[in-house]
Structures are given as structure tokens and as C-alpha cells.
Design an enzyme around this catalytic site. Sequence first.
Site, PDB file in Angstrom:
ATOM      1  N   ASN A 205       5.885   2.975  -2.668  1.00  0.00           N
ATOM      2  CA  ASN A 205       5.523   2.357  -1.259  1.00  0.00           C
ATOM      3  C   ASN A 205       6.800   1.685  -0.447  1.00  0.00           C
ATOM      4  O   ASN A 205       6.683   1.006   0.267  1.00  0.00           O
ATOM      5  CB  ASN A 205       4.412   1.266  -1.065  1.00  0.00           C
ATOM      6  CG  ASN A 205       4.715   0.196  -2.276  1.00  0.00           C
ATOM      7  OD1 ASN A 205       5.654   0.026  -3.021  1.00  0.00           O
ATOM      8  ND2 ASN A 205       3.817  -0.756  -2.200  1.00  0.00           N
TER       9      ASN A 205
ATOM     10  N   LYS B 182      12.686  -0.050  -2.518  1.00  0.00           N
ATOM     11  CA  LYS B 182      12.257   0.415  -3.896  1.00  0.00           C
ATOM     12  C   LYS B 182      13.267   1.860  -4.088  1.00  0.00           C
ATOM     13  O   LYS B 182      13.639   2.459  -3.189  1.00  0.00           O
ATOM     14  CB  LYS B 182      10.773   0.590  -4.060  1.00  0.00           C
ATOM     15  CG  LYS B 182      10.292  -0.838  -4.239  1.00  0.00           C
ATOM     16  CD  LYS B 182       8.668  -0.406  -4.154  1.00  0.00           C
ATOM     17  CE  LYS B 182       7.797  -1.642  -4.463  1.00  0.00           C
ATOM     18  NZ  LYS B 182       6.427  -1.492  -4.705  1.00  0.00           N
TER      19      LYS B 182
ATOM     20  N   HIS C 113       9.083  -3.827  -1.179  1.00  0.00           N
ATOM     21  CA  HIS C 113       8.391  -5.022  -1.858  1.00  0.00           C
ATOM     22  C   HIS C 113       8.904  -6.269  -1.330  1.00  0.00           C
ATOM     23  O   HIS C 113       9.835  -6.493  -0.630  1.00  0.00           O
ATOM     24  CB  HIS C 113       8.949  -5.135  -3.463  1.00  0.00           C
ATOM     25  CG  HIS C 113       8.197  -6.610  -3.825  1.00  0.00           C
ATOM     26  ND1 HIS C 113       7.034  -6.533  -4.709  1.00  0.00           N
ATOM     27  CD2 HIS C 113       8.868  -7.744  -4.300  1.00  0.00           C
ATOM     28  CE1 HIS C 113       7.200  -7.973  -4.990  1.00  0.00           C
ATOM     29  NE2 HIS C 113       8.098  -8.639  -4.719  1.00  0.00           N
TER      30      HIS C 113
ATOM     31  N   TYR D 119       7.724  -8.052 -12.624  1.00  0.00           N
ATOM     32  CA  TYR D 119       6.279  -7.961 -12.534  1.00  0.00           C
ATOM     33  C   TYR D 119       5.429  -8.230 -13.650  1.00  0.00           C
ATOM     34  O   TYR D 119       4.300  -7.916 -13.834  1.00  0.00           O
ATOM     35  CB  TYR D 119       6.123  -6.280 -12.416  1.00  0.00           C
ATOM     36  CG  TYR D 119       6.575  -5.707 -11.093  1.00  0.00           C
ATOM     37  CD1 TYR D 119       6.039  -6.075  -9.879  1.00  0.00           C
ATOM     38  CD2 TYR D 119       7.471  -4.778 -10.803  1.00  0.00           C
ATOM     39  CE1 TYR D 119       6.210  -5.572  -8.726  1.00  0.00           C
ATOM     40  CE2 TYR D 119       7.702  -4.241  -9.587  1.00  0.00           C
ATOM     41  CZ  TYR D 119       7.232  -4.807  -8.469  1.00  0.00           C
ATOM     42  OH  TYR D 119       7.508  -4.182  -7.552  1.00  0.00           O
TER      43      TYR D 119
END
Length: 137
Positions: free
Chosen positions: A112, A9, A115, A49
Site C-alpha cells: 500500500n 514502502k 506507512h 511491527y
Amino acid sequence: MERTLAIIKPDAVERRLVGQILARIEAAGFTIRAMRLQHLTKQEAEGFYAVHRERPFFPSLTAFMSSGPCVLVALEAPDAIRTWRALMGATDPARADAGTLRKEFGSSIERNATHGSDAPETAAFELRYFFRGMEIF
Ligand code: CMP
């Protein structure tokens, strides 16, 4: 053999963690079948998404995912979906096990670091979303 989509990311790309994350991927036994650096548009992030479009974090997530380039990777291994998710750790870095990528490199549930597809149907959709057949080796 199974394939899954991995994304490094924008937070991890910005922090120059791409090399370390790819090294961990290869050390874990994955074969990289396709890879590209891409700065997603907001619309591309929203399409990717789309399953989360009703969630409260959707606007922020898609803004973040289109805030800078990310690395899109098609991974192949036996049990690739489960194995890649185990290597990443829990979605929230605060809850991820020690030694996982999100524990080491993630800074929040949104930022985070990585993915991964969560099921065979999602992996098929996500790989197709970013790679044409000719681009997967
Ligand atoms: P990812 O695996 O890319 O899938 C959806 C993303 O939404 C997830 O990682 C998180 O980065 C992000 N996200 C932000 N807030 C939440 C939340 N409250 N619950 C789950 N995912 C969240």
C-alpha cells in the site's frame, strides 16, 4: 508542531515513486526533518511491527517490508500525524479516497505504498526506532 514517521514502502521504491511521493509530502506543507533509504532485515521489520505480531498477516507483512529498500522519513507539521494519514488514505487502497497516495500508488492492502504512525505514542516509538536524536534536524 508535531512529528510523525512516514515510510515509503518497498513496492513504491521499486516502482520509482519516491520523488512523486516526496513532492506530495512537501506540497502538503510538511517539513522533512530526517530521511534515509534502508533495506530492513526481517528482524528489524518484525520489531517495527511488533504490535501486529499476533495478526495473521504479520509473517507476510514483515517479509514484504524486508524485501527491498524503503525510505524512512521524519515529517513535521502542525497536526502531522492526522494530516499525513489523510494524505495517505485508507490502509486498503481499494477503500481509499480518490486523490490519496494509497489510492493512486498502492496495489493491495499489503503493498500500500506508504506507512504512517497512528497516534502520538506510536509516532514517538517509531521515530526513535529509526532515528537517533542527532539525525533529526
Ligand atoms: P501499515 O500502515 O504499514 O500498518 C500495518 C500494515 O499491515 C498495513 O499498513 C498494511 O500494509 C498491512 N496489512 C496487511 N494485511 C492487513 C489487514 N488485513 N489489515 C490491516 N493491515 C494489513
